[in-house]
Scaffold this motif. Structure first.
Motif, short mmCIF file in Angstrom:
data_model
loop_
_atom_site.label_atom_id
_atom_site.label_comp_id
_atom_site.label_asym_id
_atom_site.label_seq_id
_atom_site.Cartn_x
_atom_site.Cartn_y
_atom_site.Cartn_z
N GLY A 130 -6.51 1.82 -1.48
CA GLY A 130 -6.06 2.61 -2.61
C GLY A 130 -7.00 3.77 -2.89
O GLY A 130 -7.62 4.33 -1.99
N ARG B 102 2.66 13.31 -6.88
CA ARG B 102 2.44 12.01 -6.23
C ARG B 102 1.31 11.27 -6.91
O ARG B 102 0.42 11.88 -7.49
CB ARG B 102 2.03 12.20 -4.75
N ASP C 95 -3.41 7.64 -5.19
CA ASP C 95 -3.59 6.88 -3.95
C ASP C 95 -2.91 7.59 -2.79
O ASP C 95 -3.45 7.64 -1.68
CB ASP C 95 -2.99 5.47 -4.08
N HIS C 96 -1.73 8.10 -3.03
CA HIS C 96 -0.97 8.80 -1.99
C HIS C 96 -1.59 10.17 -1.70
O HIS C 96 -1.65 10.59 -0.54
CB HIS C 96 0.48 8.98 -2.42
N LEU C 97 -2.04 10.84 -2.75
CA LEU C 97 -2.62 12.18 -2.57
C LEU C 97 -3.90 12.15 -1.75
O LEU C 97 -4.15 13.05 -0.95
CB LEU C 97 -2.89 12.84 -3.93
N GLN C 98 -4.72 11.11 -1.93
CA GLN C 98 -5.96 11.09 -1.15
C GLN C 98 -5.64 10.92 0.33
O GLN C 98 -6.27 11.54 1.16
CB GLN C 98 -6.94 10.03 -1.67
N THR C 99 -4.61 10.14 0.66
CA THR C 99 -4.20 10.01 2.06
C THR C 99 -3.66 11.34 2.57
O THR C 99 -4.00 11.78 3.66
CB THR C 99 -3.13 8.91 2.22
N GLU C 100 -2.82 11.97 1.76
CA GLU C 100 -2.26 13.26 2.12
C GLU C 100 -3.35 14.29 2.39
O GLU C 100 -3.27 15.07 3.32
CB GLU C 100 -1.36 13.73 0.96
N GLU D 86 -1.53 16.20 5.65
CA GLU D 86 -0.08 16.07 5.72
C GLU D 86 0.68 17.33 5.29
O GLU D 86 1.80 17.53 5.71
CB GLU D 86 0.40 14.90 4.83
N PHE E 58 -1.59 3.18 3.14
CA PHE E 58 -0.46 4.09 3.08
C PHE E 58 -0.28 4.75 4.45
O PHE E 58 -1.25 5.15 5.07
CB PHE E 58 -0.68 5.17 2.02
N GLN E 59 0.96 4.85 4.88
CA GLN E 59 1.25 5.47 6.16
C GLN E 59 1.09 6.99 6.06
O GLN E 59 1.46 7.58 5.06
CB GLN E 59 2.66 5.13 6.61
N ARG F 207 2.04 10.72 6.84
CA ARG F 207 3.24 11.50 7.19
C ARG F 207 2.85 12.59 8.16
O ARG F 207 1.90 13.32 7.92
CB ARG F 207 3.86 12.13 5.96
#
Length: 158
Positions: free
Chosen positions: A65, A90, A93-98, A103, A154-155, A157
């Motif tokens: 996360g 978003r 959690d998703h933004l840090q992956t992005e 992405e 998180f996958q 993109r």
């Protein structure tokens, strides 16, 4: 809402971490996690190894996360700015992956081909079973030494 305030608090905390402290690296930790035994030694090892693999590295993950994110000091303010700009779109959690995966065009440009690294084992243990982003209880999540696997990440993109 409380979720919106939590998002703003994340950005504020990242920026405050830069005020009055001189460090070459920062570890983002949520307040409901604690460092596993040997965790600091493992993070130090990972930072040294990352510099040997590619000194330009962008970020490292040592937990799940929006937790266990290791950044170079120079990347903290740009990361906070990216979060602030996109929090309405978003969850953090998703933004840090992005951001570290590059992405979107903006994050891809900042990343500039720099790698990110994920430590093989989770180094921060979650206290409790409730998440602020999920209504279901998360039993067995964030356990010390748990292998960091794609089922809990998180996958990216492409």
């Amino acid at each position: 809402t409380s979720v919106r305030q939590q998002k703003r608090d994340l950005v504020y905390t990242l920026r405050q971490g830069l005020q009055g402290f001189e460090s070459s690296h920062y570890l983002v930790m949520e307040d409901d996690f604690y460092l596993c035994p040997g965790g600091l030694r493992a993070i130090h090892y990972m930072i040294e190894k990352a510099y040997r693999m590619d000194a330009r590295w962008l970020a490292m993950k040592v937990s799940y996360g929006f937790n266990g994110i290791v950044l170079k000091a120079g990347d903290v303010a740009p990361f906070a700015g990216y979060l602030e700009e996109h929090l309405a779109r978003r969850p953090p959690d998703h933004l840090q992956t992005e951001w570290w995966a590059g992405e979107r065009p903006q994050s891809r440009e900042y990343k500039d081909g720099r790698p990110y690294f994920v430590f093989r084992y989770n180094l921060l243990e979650h206290v409790g079973v409730q998440s602020s982003l999920r209504s279901t209880k998360m039993v067995g999540f964030g356990v010390c030494g748990q292998e960091m696997n794609t089922e809990l990440m998180f996958q990216v993109r492409r």
